[in-house]
Design an enzyme around this catalytic site. Structure first.
Site, short mmCIF file in Angstrom:
data_model
loop_
_atom_site.label_atom_id
_atom_site.label_comp_id
_atom_site.label_asym_id
_atom_site.label_seq_id
_atom_site.Cartn_x
_atom_site.Cartn_y
_atom_site.Cartn_z
N SER A 226 -10.38 -4.00 -7.80
CA SER A 226 -9.98 -3.87 -6.39
C SER A 226 -8.47 -4.07 -6.23
O SER A 226 -7.82 -3.32 -5.50
CB SER A 226 -10.76 -4.84 -5.52
OG SER A 226 -10.62 -6.15 -5.99
N GLU B 21 -7.14 -7.61 1.35
CA GLU B 21 -8.41 -8.08 0.79
C GLU B 21 -9.02 -9.20 1.65
O GLU B 21 -10.21 -9.22 1.92
CB GLU B 21 -8.17 -8.57 -0.64
CG GLU B 21 -9.42 -8.95 -1.34
CD GLU B 21 -9.50 -8.39 -2.75
OE1 GLU B 21 -8.63 -7.60 -3.17
OE2 GLU B 21 -10.44 -8.76 -3.45
N ASP C 232 -4.55 -12.06 -8.47
CA ASP C 232 -4.86 -10.74 -9.01
C ASP C 232 -3.81 -9.71 -8.59
O ASP C 232 -3.34 -8.90 -9.40
CB ASP C 232 -6.25 -10.29 -8.54
CG ASP C 232 -7.33 -11.28 -8.99
OD1 ASP C 232 -7.04 -12.12 -9.85
OD2 ASP C 232 -8.45 -11.20 -8.46
C1 GAF Z 1 -10.75 -14.08 -8.21
C2 GAF Z 1 -9.76 -14.15 -7.05
F1 GAF Z 1 -9.53 -12.90 -6.56
C3 GAF Z 1 -8.45 -14.81 -7.45
O1 GAF Z 1 -7.63 -14.96 -6.33
C4 GAF Z 1 -8.69 -16.15 -8.15
O2 GAF Z 1 -9.00 -17.15 -7.21
C5 GAF Z 1 -9.76 -16.02 -9.22
O3 GAF Z 1 -10.94 -15.40 -8.74
C6 GAF Z 1 -10.14 -17.36 -9.80
O4 GAF Z 1 -9.07 -17.90 -10.49
O5 GAF Z 1 -10.27 -13.23 -9.20
#
Ligand code: GAF
Length: 385
Positions: free
Chosen positions: A131, A163, A175
């Protein structure tokens, strides 16, 4: 259509819309080397961008509307300003695109209408940030097609807003930062409070090492609800401890802080605070060129996610145990949890044997065969041509 992801995006564009795209923009998936569930606690993370990419072939549409085709679906999804301005009106994978349009418009930018065709090598639902890859590639395309005044340092926050507020997933900023700011041969050391980044050299090839990514194939059951629950629990704990975020609990103060909490919250907090420290320790070792020595930190991170944060599942734990038993220097689940992928740090020439050992352990337990892939850190979102 050919196998090359950029060629597939172009072919999709020609077939759906006729004519040629004005350009093609790409953004990768990511794995997180270490630092899990620390981003929304204002802490530290160390992800890197993958060589697997999502490509958007795009051109301006003069009617001021957006059409998006993806190889996941036959028919393009179409929306105009009214749908883009109301979070939730566009759903499914196209919500990530509409969310980017929404976030740009909400930030005051004039977003050009566009035709977009999306192809991707980032697997969906494996916890490799497919995503964020869509968000970043679409953002790169729209910023350039509209000549928007928006430097790339501001893209991660904007994509995160898409998001959180349009799609409705309460994720942190890791991410989007990884897929936008990642650099080939480096891991991205990100302070999620200040958004300061340091590119940490992570030259696996020169050290004779590889990162083996194991797709657990575990279904992401309850992942969304559990993720949100963990986040809430951390926020409640920070409030109870009188700090802005769990990042502000120093490791030296941890025992005193934990004594004030109930058993479950105590374990959640212990994970976050010790995980932040593991990220800092990993960065120190990498700065000193001691890549193999980060193995125990990766494995300790996994134990903390399994026992304290309680976000692993049997397939994931099996993959970690089997990789370690087969000689990996360290192994851990990567990403939000409840399925997704495991990464293992291995000697490059042992990667196949470790993958085979994990596959055999899966067969023993009656799990569907895992996917395996060795990866090197790649670059972030970019224009291709
Ligand atoms: C997912 C979330 F999108 C990230 O922001 C992060 O919190 C992760 O989980 C856990 O580390 O990928």
């Amino acid at each position: 259509m050919g196998n090359d992801v950029a060629a597939r995006a172009t072919a999709g564009f020609r077939q759906r819309y006729g004519g040629e795209p004005a350009g093609r923009w790409a953004a990768p998936g990511r794995v997180n080397l270490i630092g899990e569930h620390t981003d929304y606690n204002d802490g530290f993370v160390l992800p890197f961008a993958l060589p697997l990419r999502t490509v958007v072939a795009a051109a301006v549409a003069d009617d001021g509307r957006w059409s998006v085709w993806s190889e996941l679906d036959d028919e393009p999804v179409e929306f105009g300003p009214a749908e883009a301005d109301e979070p939730g009106r566009v759903d499914g994978w196209a919500a990530y695109v509409a969310g980017v349009v929404w976030a740009l418009r909400a930030a005051g930018h004039t977003v050009p209408g566009a035709r977009l065709a999306i192809a991707s090598d980032v697997p969906v639902g494996s916890g490799l940030s497919s995503s964020a890859a869509i968000e970043a590639a679409v953002l790169a395309a729209l910023v350039e097609l509209g000549s928007l005044d928006l430097p790339a340092e501001r893209w991660p926050r904007l994509a995160q807003r898409a998001e959180n507020d349009y799609v409705g997933a309460p994720t942190g900023i890791m991410d989007q930062s990884a897929v936008i700011r990642g650099r080939s041969g480096h891991a991205l050391f990100l302070d999620c409070r200040t958004e300061a980044v340091e590119q940490i050299p992570f030259d696996l090839g020169a050290a004779g090492l590889a990162v083996l990514v194991i797709d657990s194939r575990a279904p992401h059951r309850h992942a969304d609800g559990e993720y949100a629950a963990r986040r809430k629990s951390c926020e409640r704990a920070a409030k109870a401890l009188g700090v802005a975020a769990l990042r502000d609990v120093a490791t030296g103060d941890l025992d005193a802080a934990l004594a004030r909490l109930d058993d479950e919250t105590r374990r959640r907090v212990r994970h976050v605070v010790t995980e932040d420290q593991r990220v800092l320790d990993t960065v120190e070792l990498l700065r000193a060129g001691r890549i193999r020595d980060i193995g125990p930190l990766l494995t300790a991170s996994h134990a903390s996610m399994r026992d304290d944060f309680e976000i692993t599942v049997p397939e994931i734990d099996t993959a970690v145990e089997a990789a370690l038993a087969a000689g990996a220097y360290g192994a851990r689940m990567t990403g939000g949890g409840f399925g997704g992928c495991v990464l293992a740090l291995v000697d490059a020439d042992a990667a196949d044997a470790v993958a085979a050992a994990v596959t055999a352990a899966y067969a023993d337990r009656g799990f569907a065969a895992p996917g395996t892939l060795t990866v090197l850190p790649a670059g972030g979102a970019t224009r291709l041509d």
